[in-house]
Design an enzyme around this catalytic site. Structure first.
Site, PDB file in Angstrom:
ATOM      1  N   CYS A  99       1.290   4.373   7.379  1.00 51.64           N
ATOM      2  CA  CYS A  99       1.237   5.075   6.103  1.00 51.64           C
ATOM      3  C   CYS A  99       2.195   4.462   5.097  1.00 51.64           C
ATOM      4  CB  CYS A  99       1.635   6.538   6.276  1.00 51.64           C
ATOM      5  SG  CYS A  99       0.722   7.457   7.515  1.00 51.64           S
ATOM      6  N   CYS A 100       1.764   4.430   3.860  1.00 49.73           N
ATOM      7  CA  CYS A 100       2.639   4.159   2.725  1.00 49.73           C
ATOM      8  C   CYS A 100       2.038   4.931   1.548  1.00 49.73           C
ATOM      9  CB  CYS A 100       2.802   2.656   2.448  1.00 49.73           C
ATOM     10  SG  CYS A 100       1.343   1.798   1.837  1.00 49.73           S
ATOM     11  N   TRP A 101       2.626   4.801   0.365  1.00 52.74           N
ATOM     12  CA  TRP A 101       2.214   5.640  -0.760  1.00 52.74           C
ATOM     13  C   TRP A 101       0.711   5.569  -1.016  1.00 52.74           C
ATOM     14  CZ3 TRP A 101       3.854   9.862  -2.427  1.00 52.74           C
ATOM     15  CH2 TRP A 101       3.536  10.354  -3.696  1.00 52.74           C
ATOM     16  N   LEU A 154      -0.201   8.196   1.485  1.00 51.77           N
ATOM     17  CA  LEU A 154       0.537   9.459   1.419  1.00 51.77           C
ATOM     18  C   LEU A 154       0.257  10.215   0.129  1.00 51.77           C
ATOM     19  CD1 LEU A 154       3.942   8.100   2.754  1.00 51.77           C
ATOM     20  CD2 LEU A 154       2.291   9.510   4.016  1.00 51.77           C
TER      21      LEU A 154
END
Length: 151
Positions: A64-66, A108
């Site tokens: 996960c990342c932004w 995210l």
């Protein structure tokens, strides 16, 4: 199933992901912002999660990342990893079915908890396609890994 999970930020959906996976009976190996003292940079923690899949110490991973884009790019640099950025259940189903994806990438920013559960339901329900064309495409991706050269 043993699942490696990474996130570059300690966001509510990342914590919900870990809780949901555990609730479903999976063993979670946390990286990045989900593990105190770990390097939270998206490239670092996504690579760590992907390497566990490639090494066989994790069955699958969720990175996960932004936006999910950087996490998927980093994971896909690890030979043997087929990471798919999934924003809905249909994409998650297709990624497992047609691409035999072994790493799920999530953003995210736009993934709500209800959507997260739908994506996970589809991801875990789908099986890799037995179709010869689908299998050949996955095999071709594997051969691409073998032909990579280091800079």
């Amino acid at each position: 199933m043993r699942i490696s999970v990474s996130s570059d930020m300690d966001e509510p959906v990342a914590r919900a992901l870990v809780a949901e996976l555990r609730e479903r009976g999976h063993e979670v190996l946390a990286h990045g912002a989900l593990r105190p003292g770990d390097d939270p940079q998206w490239a670092v923690c996504s690579e760590a999660a992907a390497r566990e899949v490639a090494a066989g110490t994790a069955d699958q991973a969720v990175v996960c990342c932004w936006t999910g884009t950087g996490a998927s790019i980093a994971a896909n640099k690890v030979a043997g990893v087929r990471a798919a950025l999934c924003t809905d259940a249909y994409t998650a189903d297709g990624a497992r079915r047609w691409n035999d994806a072994n790493v799920l990438a999530l953003g995210l920013r736009l993934t709500s908890e209800p959507l997260l559960k739908e994506i996970l339901d589809a991801w875990f329900a789908a099986e890799p396609s037995p179709d010869a064309d689908d299998r050949e495409n996955v095999a071709r991706v594997g051969r691409l890994d073998l032909n990579r050269t280091a800079p």
